[in-house]
Design an enzyme around this catalytic site. Structure first.
Site, mmCIF file in Angstrom:
data_model
loop_
_atom_site.group_PDB
_atom_site.id
_atom_site.type_symbol
_atom_site.label_atom_id
_atom_site.label_comp_id
_atom_site.label_asym_id
_atom_site.label_seq_id
_atom_site.Cartn_x
_atom_site.Cartn_y
_atom_site.Cartn_z
ATOM 1 N N LYS A 184 -21.632 -19.943 12.026
ATOM 2 C CA LYS A 184 -20.484 -19.346 11.317
ATOM 3 C C LYS A 184 -20.903 -18.841 9.935
ATOM 4 O O LYS A 184 -20.292 -17.905 9.398
ATOM 5 C CB LYS A 184 -19.333 -20.337 11.253
ATOM 6 C CG LYS A 184 -19.636 -21.652 10.530
ATOM 7 C CD LYS A 184 -19.400 -21.590 9.045
ATOM 8 C CE LYS A 184 -19.836 -22.861 8.352
ATOM 9 N NZ LYS A 184 -19.642 -22.808 6.875
ATOM 10 N N SER A 247 -16.119 -19.628 -0.094
ATOM 11 C CA SER A 247 -17.319 -19.768 0.737
ATOM 12 C C SER A 247 -18.508 -19.099 0.058
ATOM 13 O O SER A 247 -18.464 -17.916 -0.292
ATOM 14 C CB SER A 247 -17.089 -19.123 2.106
ATOM 15 O OG SER A 247 -18.319 -18.879 2.756
#
Length: 319
Positions: A184, A247
């Site tokens: 991911k 992130s």
């Protein structure tokens, strides 16, 4: 029971806070003794997690010999995991829970595989899923996947790692769980690059969806259960990482997309993982075009728009 955490970065510190507030005694290790002394004085890890207070039942140490608990969480960067474990033989007979995500560039191994390789007498596990350290440290609700091939040890470990704000789901599919957490990050770089280049939300949605298909192709080829990546360790983490500027991988991709500088001191696991994944995909003869484009971006062989055009120009196929 008490728990040890090796690695006082943001994630390791946040887990220490959550477990301590849940009633566990925690030993938190960092190799920098001066940093540990500062954390003892201030009861805060200001460099990595500013504003989050360390409960009194967190013991801080730079002596790896103080990690005497049977459960040790390994909260160190993926590319350093092997070296850290190699230098800590006293940990090798314990239950070692990887809290890092990625694929080792030199060997193509994931965190659980590295633990098995370096410490074959340990009980290896991985804790993974959609989570930001700042959220966990604030006590915000977070759900994670705990994976371990030993199902008896898994149930006991699940009970030990639950905390008021942490809901832990278990699976015996360690391969699938570690691959979901690793791959991911590659897709997050791609999504960040698309958004940084101004290519739009529709392009990002397409990348998330087709990236998830890539992740599943590799996971199934390596023996993962078909439904593992549909859970927190795959789909859940993918959505979080591909849509939030919190992130690091997404932010790194965004900087690639708009030509901005990115702080080289920030660990971006997805960059090394992309290269390791592409090597593995070529060996397994698996098509992973998004991963291939991410590596091309990292190597500055293509611009984001050129990479997107190559993806759009691929031959038509059934979904």
């Amino acid at each position: 029971m008490s728990i040890s955490i090796l690695g006082a970065g943001a994630f390791g510190t946040s887990l220490a806070i959550s477990l301590a507030l849940g009633g566990r005694d925690v030993t938190l290790w960092a190799r920098d003794n001066s940093a540990i002394e500062t954390m003892r004085d201030t009861r805060e890890n200001a460099a990595r997690l500013p504003g989050a207070k360390l409960p009194d039942n967190i013991k801080l140490t730079s002596d790896i010999g103080d990690l005497t608990d049977n459960i040790v969480l390994l909260a160190v960067p993926m590319q350093r995991l092997r070296d850290v474990l190699s230098k800590a033989p006293a940990l090798h007979g314990k239950t070692l829970v990887a809290c890092c995500k990625g694929i080792e560039l030199t060997t193509g191994e994931g965190p659980v595989e590295v633990i098995r390789s370096v410490a074959p007498i340990a009980t290896p596990a991985i804790l993974t899923g959609p989570s930001f350290a700042a959220d966990i440290a604030k006590g915000l609700p977070t759900a994670l996947t705990l994976a371990c091939d030993d199902e008896t040890a898994l149930k006991d470990l699940q009970a030990e790692l639950m905390a008021p704000n942490l809901r832990i789901y278990r699976t015996s599919d360690a391969t699938g769980a570690e691959l979901g957490g690793a791959l991911k990050n590659v897709m997050a770089i791609a999504c960040g690059a698309v958004m940084g280049a101004g290519l739009g939300e529709s392009a990002r949605a397409s990348l998330i969806t087709r990236g998830f298909a890539e992740m599943n192709r590799m996971a199934l080829a390596l023996g993962s259960k078909p439904d593992t990546l549909s859970g927190l360790s795959g789909f859940g983490d993918l959505i979080l990482t591909c849509t939030s500027p919190q992130s690091r991988n997404y932010s790194f991709g965004f900087a690639l997309g708009n030509g901005a500088d990115f702080d080289r001191n920030i660990t971006v696991e997805g960059a090394a993982t992309a290269r390791a994944t592409l090597q593995k995909a070529q060996t397994l003869k698996i098509e992973m075009p998004i991963t291939q484009m991410v590596v091309a971006l990292l190597d500055q062989k293509l611009s984001v728009r050129e990479a997107m055009n190559e993806l759009l120009a691929r031959p038509p196929k059934e979904e």
